[in-house]
Design a protein around this motif. Structure first.
Motif, short mmCIF file in Angstrom:
data_model
loop_
_atom_site.label_atom_id
_atom_site.label_comp_id
_atom_site.label_asym_id
_atom_site.label_seq_id
_atom_site.Cartn_x
_atom_site.Cartn_y
_atom_site.Cartn_z
N GLU A 538 37.19 44.49 31.76
CA GLU A 538 37.22 45.92 31.51
C GLU A 538 37.27 46.18 30.00
O GLU A 538 37.77 45.36 29.23
CB GLU A 538 38.45 46.58 32.15
CG GLU A 538 38.62 46.29 33.62
CD GLU A 538 39.97 46.75 34.14
OE1 GLU A 538 40.67 47.49 33.40
OE2 GLU A 538 40.35 46.38 35.26
N LEU A 554 34.88 51.27 30.79
CA LEU A 554 33.81 50.48 31.40
C LEU A 554 34.44 49.37 32.22
O LEU A 554 35.19 48.54 31.69
CB LEU A 554 32.90 49.90 30.32
CG LEU A 554 31.67 49.13 30.81
CD1 LEU A 554 30.73 50.06 31.58
CD2 LEU A 554 30.93 48.48 29.65
N ARG A 555 34.13 49.34 33.51
CA ARG A 555 34.67 48.33 34.42
C ARG A 555 33.57 47.38 34.88
O ARG A 555 32.41 47.76 34.96
CB ARG A 555 35.34 48.99 35.63
CG ARG A 555 36.48 49.93 35.25
CD ARG A 555 37.21 50.43 36.48
NE ARG A 555 38.28 51.36 36.13
CZ ARG A 555 39.16 51.87 37.01
NH1 ARG A 555 39.06 51.55 38.29
NH2 ARG A 555 40.10 52.70 36.61
N ASN A 556 34.00 46.17 35.20
CA ASN A 556 33.08 45.10 35.60
C ASN A 556 32.00 44.92 34.55
O ASN A 556 30.79 45.02 34.81
CB ASN A 556 32.47 45.38 36.97
CG ASN A 556 31.84 44.13 37.59
OD1 ASN A 556 31.91 43.04 37.04
ND2 ASN A 556 31.20 44.31 38.74
N VAL A 557 32.44 44.64 33.33
CA VAL A 557 31.55 44.54 32.18
C VAL A 557 30.53 43.43 32.36
O VAL A 557 29.34 43.59 32.04
CB VAL A 557 32.37 44.33 30.90
CG1 VAL A 557 31.46 44.14 29.70
CG2 VAL A 557 33.30 45.51 30.67
N ARG A 558 30.93 42.30 32.91
CA ARG A 558 30.06 41.14 33.00
C ARG A 558 29.34 41.05 34.34
O ARG A 558 28.85 40.00 34.73
CB ARG A 558 30.85 39.87 32.72
CG ARG A 558 31.52 39.86 31.35
CD ARG A 558 32.03 38.49 30.98
NE ARG A 558 30.95 37.51 30.86
CZ ARG A 558 31.15 36.22 30.55
NH1 ARG A 558 32.38 35.78 30.33
NH2 ARG A 558 30.13 35.39 30.48
N LEU A 559 29.29 42.16 35.08
CA LEU A 559 28.50 42.27 36.31
C LEU A 559 28.88 41.21 37.34
O LEU A 559 28.03 40.53 37.92
CB LEU A 559 27.00 42.17 35.99
CG LEU A 559 26.47 43.11 34.88
CD1 LEU A 559 24.99 42.88 34.68
CD2 LEU A 559 26.75 44.54 35.23
N GLY A 572 28.63 46.91 38.96
CA GLY A 572 28.68 46.47 37.58
C GLY A 572 28.48 47.63 36.61
O GLY A 572 27.84 48.63 36.92
N ASN A 573 29.08 47.49 35.42
CA ASN A 573 28.97 48.51 34.37
C ASN A 573 29.31 49.90 34.90
O ASN A 573 28.59 50.87 34.67
CB ASN A 573 27.57 48.51 33.76
CG ASN A 573 27.35 47.34 32.83
OD1 ASN A 573 28.30 46.80 32.26
ND2 ASN A 573 26.10 46.93 32.68
N GLN A 575 31.02 52.99 34.48
CA GLN A 575 31.62 53.64 33.34
C GLN A 575 32.00 55.08 33.65
O GLN A 575 31.38 55.76 34.46
CB GLN A 575 30.68 53.61 32.13
CG GLN A 575 29.39 54.38 32.32
CD GLN A 575 28.58 54.45 31.04
OE1 GLN A 575 29.15 54.48 29.93
NE2 GLN A 575 27.26 54.46 31.15
#
Length: 585
Positions: A538, A554-559, A572-573, A575
């Motif tokens: 995050e 922004l959550r689950n930045v790295r998908l 993913g991503n 936001q």
């Protein structure tokens, strides 16, 4: 979201926001959670007391999130806030708006108890077994106290309180992925006579990430009228109404994951109290009436529900000890309840506390909970031992739910200094078979938790006033966790907080940058459904200019191609971004 409801909510928020025109500075957040010790000016009317359990308590037994902590935490709901507590796993069914059930101590939904200004907040609606903290917004809360027990959390919500004579207005607007929008408006006014008025509206809507055609909308209205003419006497009347509409959510395989919800919950609370001394000292007696109801807006096959209760309590508090007793009567689920608690500083550095809870449920069932703790502290060091014995039902809503006997113990050692601190606890928990969640249809049964011993550790390092590194870790050294709670679980966070003291006047500017990582190992969710391991990242940015706060999350930045609940991947991503203004006049 439908355009008429969004436009109505936005208009209401803006109308509240521009009742006042002078911008005021926001109080500053503290990195370490601490109690609210602010004192009102002498010219203001007496403050409204917070309906929270009295102390003293052993070090580490209670966490307090003040108003500033709530604003700067980046949490959208109560579920987000509780996810910061060591050992807590939030089972998110997906993006914002979907169920978010708290997992702690292997006890499923029974691990969480929620009180609203001292009154138990019973779960009602399509899922009336356990409380979904994702349905509780933070927009009109002044403070959140969390009592951390070996296998349970008691959450005390304190509604907004206003001590100053100047009107206070807050507006918050948020947007984000999946056509997400939120609009909040809050207005507060206090008069020299002690009369106070608070009004709030909170609208949230999203199309979600579960495919076209689904939506989730929640609209909260909250009103509070109070009269506190002296520091010793006062009364309040509150009304909270939440309209919630959610369409069916299917898993990627097409199976029903989350059922439809369409209904309205209304909570009413009246409380009156009188004491012999201000600021919680001396003898205080309080009496209250409360009613909660849920009505379905369409044919969902779930009957309307209502729960009414009355309570009477007395507290005696001094500087080194306190004792409290409280009785409740209700017309459903739990007709009778008796609670007692006490805390005592025996000697400088020696503290003991305990509480007892007896309940009589429908069908002749009885629940009894005993909890005690003893602590030694000297300077920054502390050691605490506590035990809890619970012979209680998981949910009073099911008449055939029988009591389960559990005994849990914990020993923890703590260190609290400016640049370094943390706690290490050894927790022994009994075996338990938690009930499943009706709102999570992909997991019809939860795997039972065997008797296990956990190590729960948390620590922070603050090399400078602007930089903080914090983390916590939970690991079963004997036995394992089950259900939706992962066996090994960790969360780490890096926070950069700069107020730019040399450039701007004090309190005029603030900047907070946060990067966090949460990871857990694989486990067994229930039946033939496994709980896969996963790691989520995050990011968050917040900045303040006097009374204006902007934020971006922004959550689950790295998908990560996984989810908090098996079968329901988290997007993913994901936001969200927005602004928050606070005005005074």
């Amino acid at each position: 979201m439908t355009r008429p409801r969004r436009a109505t909510a936005l208009a209401a928020a803006c109308a509240l926001g521009f009742l006042c025109t002078t911008v005021t500075g926001l109080a500053q957040d503290t990195t370490r959670v601490q109690a609210d010790t602010s004192r009102p000016a002498r010219t203001t009317p007496p403050p409204e007391p917070a309906a929270t359990p009295a102390g003293p308590l052993a070090p580490g037994s209670r966490m307090t999130f003040t108003r500033d902590s709530l604003v700067w935490s980046g949490a959208q709901t109560l579920a987000d806030l509780l996810g910061r507590i060591p050992g807590v796993h939030v089972a998110r069914a997906g993006f914002l708006g979907l169920p978010e059930y708290l997992q702690y101590g292997g006890r499923g939904g029974s691990a969480l108890e929620v009180f609203w200004d001292g009154v138990p907040l019973e779960p009602l609606g399509t899922d009336s077994l356990f409380t979904d903290p994702g349905r509780i917004p933070l927009s009109y809360l002044d403070r959140v106290d969390v009592e951390v027990l070996p296998a349970a959390l008691r959450v005390h919500l304190v509604s907004e309180r206003h001590s100053g004579l100047e009107p206070r207005t807050m507006v918050r607007i948020m947007s984000g992925a999946f056509r997400t929008g939120a609009y909040v408006g809050l207005f507060q006014q206090r008069w020299p006579s002690g009369i106070g008025l608070s009004l709030a509206g909170d609208f949230f809507g999203t199309d979600g990430s579960a495919g076209p055609g689904r939506s989730d909308q929640r609209f909260d209205l909250w009103a509070k009228l109070g009269w506190h003419p002296t520091p010793r006497v006062g009364m309040t009347y509150q009304l909270r109404r939440q309209d919630h509409t959610r369409t069916v959510v299917n898993s990627p395989t097409g199976a029903l994951a989350v059922p439809r919800s369409d209904g309205t919950r209304t909570d009413v609370l009246f409380a009156i109290g009188a004491g012999t001394a201000p600021r919680g000292r001396g003898v205080r007696v309080d009496f209250g009436l409360a009613a909660s109801s849920w009505s379905s807006d369409s044919g969902l096959g779930v009957p309307d529900q209502q729960y009414r209760q009355a309570h009477l309590g007395m507290r005696v508090a001094q500087s080194t000890w306190s004792a409290e007793v409280r009785g409740r009567v209700a017309d459903a689920r739990t007709p009778y309840q008796l609670q007692g608690r006490a805390g005592w500083v025996l000697l400088p550095g020696v503290i003991v506390s305990g509480d007892v809870d007896w309940r009589r449920h429908d069908g002749g069932r009885t629940s009894v909970t005993l909890h005690g703790a003893a602590g030694l502290y000297r300077g920054p060091l502390s050691i605490v031992a506590e035990a809890a014995r619970r012979d209680a039902v998981q949910t009073a809503a099911l008449r055939d739910d029988a009591p389960i006997l559990t005994t849990d113990q914990a020993v923890r050692v703590g260190l609290e200094t400016g640049p370094l601190g943390g706690r290490v606890a050894l927790v022994r928990r009994d075996a338990f078979a938690p009930l499943a969640y009706p709102d999570l249809r992909l997991i019809p049964t939860l795997a039972p938790s065997p008797a296990a011993t956990f190590v729960v550790a948390s620590a922070y390092i603050r090399p400078s006033s602007a930089l903080t590194l914090s983390a916590w870790y939970a690991d079963p050294v004997e036995g394992t966790a089950a259900g939706l709670e992962p066996p090994r679980h960790a969360r780490g966070e890096i926070t950069l907080r700069s107020k730019f003291w040399r450039t701007f006047r004090s309190g005029a500017f603030d900047l907070k940058l946060t990067a966090a990582m949460e990871s857990w190992s694989a486990g067994a969710a229930g039946g033939a459904v496994p709980l896969p391991g996963a790691t989520f990242y995050e990011m968050s940015v917040q900045f303040q200019i006097v009374g204006f706060v902007g934020f971006w999350d922004l959550r689950n930045v790295r998908l990560t191609d996984a989810g908090y609940v098996p079968g329901l991947p988290y997007p993913g991503n994901a936001q969200t971004f927005g602004v928050r203004w606070e005005f005074s006049n």
